[in-house]
Scaffold this motif. Structure first.
Motif, mmCIF file in Angstrom:
data_model
loop_
_atom_site.group_PDB
_atom_site.id
_atom_site.type_symbol
_atom_site.label_atom_id
_atom_site.label_comp_id
_atom_site.label_asym_id
_atom_site.label_seq_id
_atom_site.Cartn_x
_atom_site.Cartn_y
_atom_site.Cartn_z
ATOM 1 N N ASP A 1 88.566 40.129 24.346
ATOM 2 C CA ASP A 1 87.621 39.691 26.010
ATOM 3 C C ASP A 1 88.776 39.766 27.466
ATOM 4 O O ASP A 1 89.216 39.177 27.545
ATOM 5 N N ASN A 2 88.553 40.783 28.486
ATOM 6 C CA ASN A 2 89.150 41.032 29.079
ATOM 7 C C ASN A 2 88.323 40.123 30.096
ATOM 8 O O ASN A 2 89.669 39.617 31.619
ATOM 9 N N VAL A 3 87.527 39.721 30.489
ATOM 10 C CA VAL A 3 87.113 39.135 31.734
ATOM 11 C C VAL A 3 87.704 37.097 31.307
ATOM 12 O O VAL A 3 88.349 36.429 32.184
ATOM 13 N N LYS A 4 87.262 36.998 30.421
ATOM 14 C CA LYS A 4 88.267 36.175 30.033
ATOM 15 C C LYS A 4 89.676 35.480 29.984
ATOM 16 O O LYS A 4 90.017 34.879 29.773
ATOM 17 N N ASN A 5 90.190 36.279 29.869
ATOM 18 C CA ASN A 5 91.448 36.776 29.136
ATOM 19 C C ASN A 5 92.392 36.151 28.204
ATOM 20 O O ASN A 5 93.075 35.580 27.986
ATOM 21 N N ASP B 1 96.321 44.612 28.887
ATOM 22 C CA ASP B 1 97.688 45.620 28.815
ATOM 23 C C ASP B 1 98.410 44.739 28.054
ATOM 24 O O ASP B 1 99.475 45.478 28.125
ATOM 25 N N THR B 2 97.893 44.450 26.903
ATOM 26 C CA THR B 2 99.756 43.847 25.622
ATOM 27 C C THR B 2 98.017 44.093 24.207
ATOM 28 O O THR B 2 97.353 43.648 24.499
ATOM 29 N N ALA C 1 94.486 32.420 24.251
ATOM 30 C CA ALA C 1 94.107 32.214 26.093
ATOM 31 C C ALA C 1 95.676 32.570 26.670
ATOM 32 O O ALA C 1 96.479 31.308 25.882
ATOM 33 N N ALA C 2 95.383 33.708 27.200
ATOM 34 C CA ALA C 2 95.871 34.049 28.657
ATOM 35 C C ALA C 2 96.600 33.292 29.492
ATOM 36 O O ALA C 2 95.776 33.591 30.140
ATOM 37 N N ASN D 1 90.915 49.654 21.896
ATOM 38 C CA ASN D 1 90.931 48.326 20.681
ATOM 39 C C ASN D 1 91.190 48.510 19.168
ATOM 40 O O ASN D 1 90.919 48.323 18.245
ATOM 41 N N LEU D 2 92.179 49.684 19.078
ATOM 42 C CA LEU D 2 92.084 49.783 17.698
ATOM 43 C C LEU D 2 92.812 48.512 16.676
ATOM 44 O O LEU D 2 93.799 47.686 17.606
ATOM 45 N N THR D 3 92.464 47.857 16.526
ATOM 46 C CA THR D 3 92.749 46.984 14.500
ATOM 47 C C THR D 3 93.871 46.915 13.866
ATOM 48 O O THR D 3 92.830 48.075 13.310
ATOM 49 N N ARG D 4 93.888 45.950 12.919
ATOM 50 C CA ARG D 4 94.570 46.015 11.720
ATOM 51 C C ARG D 4 95.249 44.635 11.727
ATOM 52 O O ARG D 4 94.589 44.062 12.229
#
Length: 115
Positions: free
Chosen positions: A73-77, A31-32, A23-24, A56-59
């Protein structure tokens, strides 16, 4: 002030699943890029997975590829790490941070996998 707080760890049997949360606050995860790291007993912290802002590229580290999934989840940040088919070698303290490691490191969340 940027803060990333990990949660969701626990004790699970080998082959089981857990979902970790990061959680941010003080920044929008949309944005990051965000990464997950872990410190196995007696070992240095290692990178596990990352999610980028673009597409949303993942590695993933080879050791978790095909078993772990990072998502946002951008809504829940919040950024998640879904961990399936857990193995005893996944036992570690898990952290989230930016790929640069620039955020203050949190307390982490402990994952213990029993065989």
């Amino acid at each position: 002030q940027v803060q990333l707080v990990e949660s969701g760890g626990g004790l699970v049997q080998a082959g089981g699943s857990l979902r970790l949360s990061c959680a941010a606050s003080g920044i929008m995860v949309s944005d990051t890029a965000v990464s997950w790291y872990r410190a196995r007993p007696g070992q240095e912290r290692e990178w596990v997975a990352s999610i980028a802002t673009r597409y949303n590229l993942t590695r993933y580290a080879d050791s978790v590829k095909g078993r772990f999934t990072i998502s946002r989840d951008n809504v829940k940040n919040t950024v998640y790490l879904q961990m399936n088919d857990l193995k005893s070698e996944d036992t570690a303290l898990y952290y989230c941070n930016f790929p640069s490691g620039a955020a203050p490191w949190g307390q982490g969340t402990q994952v213990t996998v029993s065989s």
